[in-house]
Design an enzyme around this catalytic site. Structure first.
Site, short mmCIF file in Angstrom:
data_model
loop_
_atom_site.label_atom_id
_atom_site.label_comp_id
_atom_site.label_asym_id
_atom_site.label_seq_id
_atom_site.Cartn_x
_atom_site.Cartn_y
_atom_site.Cartn_z
N HIS A 150 -6.16 10.79 3.56
CA HIS A 150 -7.50 10.58 4.16
C HIS A 150 -8.35 12.03 3.98
O HIS A 150 -8.20 12.85 4.99
CB HIS A 150 -7.67 9.97 5.57
CG HIS A 150 -7.15 8.63 5.50
ND1 HIS A 150 -6.93 7.82 6.66
CD2 HIS A 150 -6.97 7.83 4.64
CE1 HIS A 150 -6.90 6.66 6.25
NE2 HIS A 150 -6.65 6.64 5.15
N ASP A 175 0.99 -1.13 -0.06
CA ASP A 175 0.02 0.32 0.02
C ASP A 175 0.64 1.32 -0.11
O ASP A 175 1.49 1.60 1.00
CB ASP A 175 -1.06 -0.14 1.30
CG ASP A 175 -2.02 1.08 1.16
OD1 ASP A 175 -1.89 2.01 0.62
OD2 ASP A 175 -2.97 0.98 2.11
N TYR A 221 -8.46 -10.67 5.06
CA TYR A 221 -7.27 -10.78 6.06
C TYR A 221 -7.74 -12.01 6.96
O TYR A 221 -8.37 -12.12 7.68
CB TYR A 221 -7.23 -9.60 6.64
CG TYR A 221 -6.93 -8.42 6.04
CD1 TYR A 221 -5.97 -7.97 5.35
CD2 TYR A 221 -8.30 -7.66 5.89
CE1 TYR A 221 -5.98 -6.66 4.60
CE2 TYR A 221 -8.37 -6.45 5.10
CZ TYR A 221 -7.25 -6.10 4.46
OH TYR A 221 -7.06 -5.01 3.55
N1 GLY Z 1 -2.84 4.05 2.68
C1 GLY Z 1 -3.70 4.30 3.48
C2 GLY Z 1 -5.32 3.90 3.19
O1 GLY Z 1 -5.29 3.08 2.39
O2 GLY Z 1 -6.22 4.30 3.75
MN MN Z 2 -6.68 4.14 1.20
MN MN Z 3 -3.83 2.65 0.82
#
Ligand code: GLY
Ligand code: MN
Ligand code: MN
Length: 407
Positions: free
Chosen positions: A330, A236, A357
């Site tokens: 965010h 990520d 998960y």
């Molecule tokens: N990378 C932070 C999220 O996916 O919320």
């Molecule tokens: Mn995200």
């Molecule tokens: Mn993310």
């Protein structure tokens, strides 16, 4: 001009007698006199375009004043050039530039008792002082109108976000091609570090590079374990370019080939993600992608016998399906209005990031143990539907295996 238009638009939406008072972020010290790289506060930069620390803007129909640091040849040897009071009015389109040291004495001169002050206190010393200075005025939250503006992206913002997404997509491709068994997670992360720096971008958030069971830790950021053949790796990672974020997750096999159980779980997440994305269009309920993703994952896990009919999904999928994306990963903006889910509008950008998960558990078939999969893309709402800003990045099982097998 962009920032000038935003200030005008904001003022047109708030009380006639409004005065906006907004400070930028404080500098963050790592230790002693060593600072982290400075990043202006998103709200402040959105309205001013000013990138230096220690600045407060006062914006009303009658004035646009900035308190900022003046030039200081001695300090500039250490910290770099400052804009200074003389050049600030022309560059920032200010009516008045005042020394930040005068803030305490001069702020009151810009505000009368009849004004409504739009101000939100951030948790920093500077804003505590502003709160005290403004304590006798009627205060309203600036965030309410400003964050609604930030939620709808204009052409410039959309194009910057596409550029950020492009840089991040290339880094994910490079990582898929670079990975090999027994390398460490941080070695794989270095692909992102290097590619972002090469493109004058930074990480928009601490990247997650999680091999095998580490992918089941949602906020895993240690990134210090070896990657094993037969495991998946979840990455990520997304860059911030010119103060706009991208946010991408891909999960792929360390040795280039998904196992059958991994394929089964991956396909459920992918089906959920594609259906969730498909629901995004103007007028659609913003909660719909989550509902659709949950229904598909629930059904898929029941089909594999991992969930009994009606058993809570939260055992395997415990986070939301997306969040607003923009200057912050965010990003700001409400999800509900008057306690009702709002609807999508053109110019909003949202992530779609379902996952499954499966932690080790005696009650679960061991072939599925320690599989953690998330797939995340960035979706722009258009006039009639949506555009996936991260569409070009390999995502199906075939696309990923093919990409990883190419020289
Ligand atoms: N990378 C932070 C999220 O996916 O919320
Ligand atoms: Mn995200
Ligand atoms: Mn993310």
């Amino acid at each position: 001009m962009i920032h000038q238009n935003r200030r005008k638009e904001l003022l047109s939406q708030i009380d006639d007698n409004a005065v906006v008072v907004i400070s930028t972020n404080p500098e963050q010290f790592r230790n002693g006199d060593v600072t982290f790289p400075f990043r202006p506060h998103s709200d402040f930069f959105y309205l001013t375009g000013f990138q230096e620390p220690q600045a407060v803007a006062v914006i009303s129909r009658n004035t646009y004043t900035m308190f900022l640091r003046d030039k200081d040849p001695d300090r500039e040897i250490w910290d770099g050039e400052r804009l200074g009071l003389t050049d600030a009015p022309e560059i920032l389109k200010l009516e008045k530039a005042l020394n930040i040291n005068l803030l305490e004495d001069h702020l009151a001169q810009l505000i009368t008792a009849e004004n409504v002050v739009y101000f939100d206190e951030k948790p920093c010393d500077f804003d505590r002082m502003l709160s005290n200075l403004l304590s006798s005025y009627t205060i309203k939250s600036l965030q309410d109108p400003l964050h609604e503006m930030r939620l709808i992206k204009d052409e410039f913002e959309m194009s910057t976000m596409q550029k950020a997404a492009n840089i991040s997509m290339v880094a994910h491709v490079l990582a898929m091609k670079y990975v090999f068994p027994n390398m460490f997670e941080y070695e794989l992360q270095s692909v992102f570090d290097a590619h972002f720096v090469k493109n004058n971008a930074v990480h928009a958030y601490t990247p997650i590079v999680a091999g095998g069971k580490n992918a089941c830790v949602l906020h895993y950021i240690e990134n210090n374990q070896p990657l094993k053949s037969g495991d998946l790796v979840l990455i990520d990672a997304g860059c911030e370019l010119d103060y706009y974020a991208s946010d991408i997750t891909r999960t792929f096999p360390v040795n280039g080939q998904f196992s059958e159980p991994q394929k089964q779980i991956y396909q459920i997440v992918l089906d959920a993600q594609l259906a969730a994305i498909n629901s995004i269009k103007p007028g659609a309920d913003v909660h719909m992608p989550h509902k659709i993703a949950c229904d598909i994952i629930q059904q898929g896990l029941e089909n594999l016998g991992l969930l009994a009919p009606g058993e809570p999904l939260s055992k395997f999928y415990m986070h939301g399906t997306g969040h607003w994306l923009g200057m912050d990963v965010h990003d700001v903006g409400k999800y509900q209005i008057n306690k009702q889910h709002r609807v999508f509008e053109k110019g909003m950008v949202i992530t779609v990031e379902p996952g499954i998960y499966i932690r080790k558990d005696d009650k679960i078939n061991p072939i599925y143990h320690d599989i953690g999969i998330r797939i995340e893309d960035d979706v722009l709402v258009t006039n009639t539907g949506n555009t996936v800003l991260t569409e070009q990045l390999a995502k199906t099982i075939d696309e990923i295996e093919t990409l990883m097998s190419e020289d």
